[in-house]
Write a protein that holds these residues in place. Sequence first.
Motif, mmCIF file in Angstrom:
data_model
loop_
_atom_site.group_PDB
_atom_site.id
_atom_site.type_symbol
_atom_site.label_atom_id
_atom_site.label_comp_id
_atom_site.label_asym_id
_atom_site.label_seq_id
_atom_site.Cartn_x
_atom_site.Cartn_y
_atom_site.Cartn_z
ATOM 1 N N ALA A 60 -1.439 -18.140 6.761
ATOM 2 C CA ALA A 60 -2.494 -17.916 5.784
ATOM 3 C C ALA A 60 -3.612 -17.092 6.414
ATOM 4 O O ALA A 60 -4.012 -17.339 7.557
ATOM 5 N N PRO A 61 -4.136 -16.099 5.698
ATOM 6 C CA PRO A 61 -5.155 -15.214 6.272
ATOM 7 C C PRO A 61 -6.541 -15.853 6.300
ATOM 8 O O PRO A 61 -6.827 -16.785 5.545
ATOM 9 N N GLN A 62 -7.398 -15.334 7.155
ATOM 10 C CA GLN A 62 -8.797 -15.716 7.143
ATOM 11 C C GLN A 62 -9.474 -15.086 5.927
ATOM 12 O O GLN A 62 -9.016 -14.059 5.420
ATOM 13 N N GLN A 63 -10.536 -15.692 5.465
ATOM 14 C CA GLN A 63 -11.252 -15.176 4.298
ATOM 15 C C GLN A 63 -12.082 -13.955 4.702
ATOM 16 O O GLN A 63 -13.032 -14.053 5.473
ATOM 17 N N THR A 64 -11.683 -12.814 4.196
ATOM 18 C CA THR A 64 -12.423 -11.575 4.469
ATOM 19 C C THR A 64 -13.008 -10.963 3.198
ATOM 20 O O THR A 64 -13.952 -10.175 3.269
ATOM 21 N N VAL A 65 -12.441 -11.307 2.041
ATOM 22 C CA VAL A 65 -12.963 -10.800 0.772
ATOM 23 C C VAL A 65 -14.249 -11.542 0.421
ATOM 24 O O VAL A 65 -14.306 -12.770 0.468
ATOM 25 N N LYS A 66 -15.270 -10.785 0.079
ATOM 26 C CA LYS A 66 -16.552 -11.378 -0.305
ATOM 27 C C LYS A 66 -16.575 -11.657 -1.797
ATOM 28 O O LYS A 66 -16.040 -10.881 -2.598
ATOM 29 N N LYS A 67 -17.185 -12.755 -2.165
ATOM 30 C CA LYS A 67 -17.279 -13.117 -3.576
ATOM 31 C C LYS A 67 -18.042 -12.033 -4.328
ATOM 32 O O LYS A 67 -19.133 -11.628 -3.927
ATOM 33 N N GLY A 68 -17.442 -11.561 -5.413
ATOM 34 C CA GLY A 68 -18.062 -10.514 -6.215
ATOM 35 C C GLY A 68 -17.762 -9.103 -5.741
ATOM 36 O O GLY A 68 -18.185 -8.126 -6.367
ATOM 37 N N GLU A 69 -17.019 -8.966 -4.640
ATOM 38 C CA GLU A 69 -16.684 -7.638 -4.121
ATOM 39 C C GLU A 69 -15.789 -6.899 -5.113
ATOM 40 O O GLU A 69 -14.850 -7.465 -5.677
ATOM 41 N N LYS A 70 -16.099 -5.630 -5.338
ATOM 42 C CA LYS A 70 -15.322 -4.837 -6.291
ATOM 43 C C LYS A 70 -14.058 -4.318 -5.620
ATOM 44 O O LYS A 70 -14.123 -3.534 -4.667
ATOM 45 N N LEU A 71 -12.919 -4.766 -6.111
ATOM 46 C CA LEU A 71 -11.625 -4.397 -5.539
ATOM 47 C C LEU A 71 -10.632 -4.059 -6.643
ATOM 48 O O LEU A 71 -10.615 -4.708 -7.699
ATOM 49 N N THR A 72 -9.813 -3.069 -6.387
ATOM 50 C CA THR A 72 -8.759 -2.680 -7.326
ATOM 51 C C THR A 72 -7.431 -2.624 -6.587
ATOM 52 O O THR A 72 -7.352 -2.077 -5.480
ATOM 53 N N ALA A 73 -6.398 -3.186 -7.191
ATOM 54 C CA ALA A 73 -5.047 -3.107 -6.637
ATOM 55 C C ALA A 73 -4.246 -2.097 -7.458
ATOM 56 O O ALA A 73 -4.074 -2.275 -8.667
ATOM 57 N N SER A 74 -3.798 -1.046 -6.815
ATOM 58 C CA SER A 74 -2.980 -0.034 -7.474
ATOM 59 C C SER A 74 -1.514 -0.348 -7.191
ATOM 60 O O SER A 74 -1.063 -0.289 -6.049
ATOM 61 N N VAL A 75 -0.792 -0.716 -8.251
ATOM 62 C CA VAL A 75 0.599 -1.170 -8.125
ATOM 63 C C VAL A 75 1.545 -0.023 -8.493
ATOM 64 O O VAL A 75 1.669 0.346 -9.659
ATOM 65 N N GLU A 76 2.204 0.540 -7.493
ATOM 66 C CA GLU A 76 3.149 1.635 -7.714
ATOM 67 C C GLU A 76 4.547 1.059 -7.893
ATOM 68 O O GLU A 76 5.036 0.325 -7.030
ATOM 69 N N THR A 77 5.183 1.395 -9.013
ATOM 70 C CA THR A 77 6.506 0.861 -9.318
ATOM 71 C C THR A 77 7.474 1.990 -9.680
ATOM 72 O O THR A 77 7.066 3.143 -9.841
ATOM 73 N N SER A 78 8.726 1.649 -9.847
ATOM 74 C CA SER A 78 9.726 2.631 -10.260
ATOM 75 C C SER A 78 9.568 3.017 -11.722
ATOM 76 O O SER A 78 10.285 3.888 -12.214
ATOM 77 N N CYS A 79 8.620 2.373 -12.410
ATOM 78 C CA CYS A 79 8.330 2.710 -13.809
ATOM 79 C C CYS A 79 6.968 3.368 -13.963
ATOM 80 O O CYS A 79 6.526 3.629 -15.082
ATOM 81 N N GLY A 80 6.266 3.607 -12.848
ATOM 82 C CA GLY A 80 4.924 4.180 -12.910
ATOM 83 C C GLY A 80 3.922 3.284 -12.195
ATOM 84 O O GLY A 80 4.294 2.298 -11.553
ATOM 85 N N THR A 81 2.647 3.626 -12.315
ATOM 86 C CA THR A 81 1.580 2.918 -11.606
ATOM 87 C C THR A 81 0.593 2.280 -12.575
ATOM 88 O O THR A 81 0.208 2.905 -13.567
ATOM 89 N N PHE A 82 0.208 1.041 -12.279
ATOM 90 C CA PHE A 82 -0.875 0.406 -13.037
ATOM 91 C C PHE A 82 -1.868 -0.218 -12.075
ATOM 92 O O PHE A 82 -1.526 -0.542 -10.930
#
Length: 224
Positions: A60-82
């Motif tokens: 399990a990782p250490q907590q590095t993400v700050k509460k309220g931090e703006k983050l986006t996950a770009s998911v690349e797939t064989s059907c495109g990206t969302f």
Amino acid sequence: MEETTDRRPIILAVFALVAVAVVAAILIGRGGGSDSSSTASSGGCEEVEAPAPKNVSLKAPQQTVKKGEKLTASVETSCGTFDIALDSSRAPKTVNSFVFLSEEGFYDDLTFHRIAPGFVIQGGDPLGTGVGGPGYSVTEKPPANLSYTKGTVAMAKSSSDPPGRSGSQFYVVTGADAGLPPEYALVGKVDQGYDVVERIDKLGTPEEKPKQTVLIDKITIEKG
């Protein structure tokens, strides 16, 4: 006596034109025609091979993400990206784990192994069977008023796990409202590329198995 015309050159020219047309039709049928038909049948998704299962055991990782931090996950797939707008305000611990797994390349070459049309698309299992995980789990009870509406991204868990328990498997809600109780750890919501999610959703079956392999190429985390 009337003059007679030798028509043999004309006949030979006609035969030559017909032969060229036939050859062209065959080449078109074997080339561009078959490709476009394959693309149509796959709904715009690239046809890929199913990956081999992965045995993974991470800590399990250490907590590095700050509460309220703006983050986006770009998911690349064989059907495109969302893109997923990660909800670090309401689920900092869960988002932290999701970000860790993404940056470790854990999700690279995994699949959406479960596609239940009009309900959810689910992926992130290294075994591809619905029972795999990263080797650890985190627990973060979701907001009591959370509704799993269209585009919501949450973590999957077994029925025996406590509310908010998660490993690596996540799902995107494709129905207006999944009607689930607030027991599944929140990740965020799809805010771009929902048409790609719909494309994946169309590859589902009543048995919740995909008609073809839908690959997660990689998940990239963008900050700010």
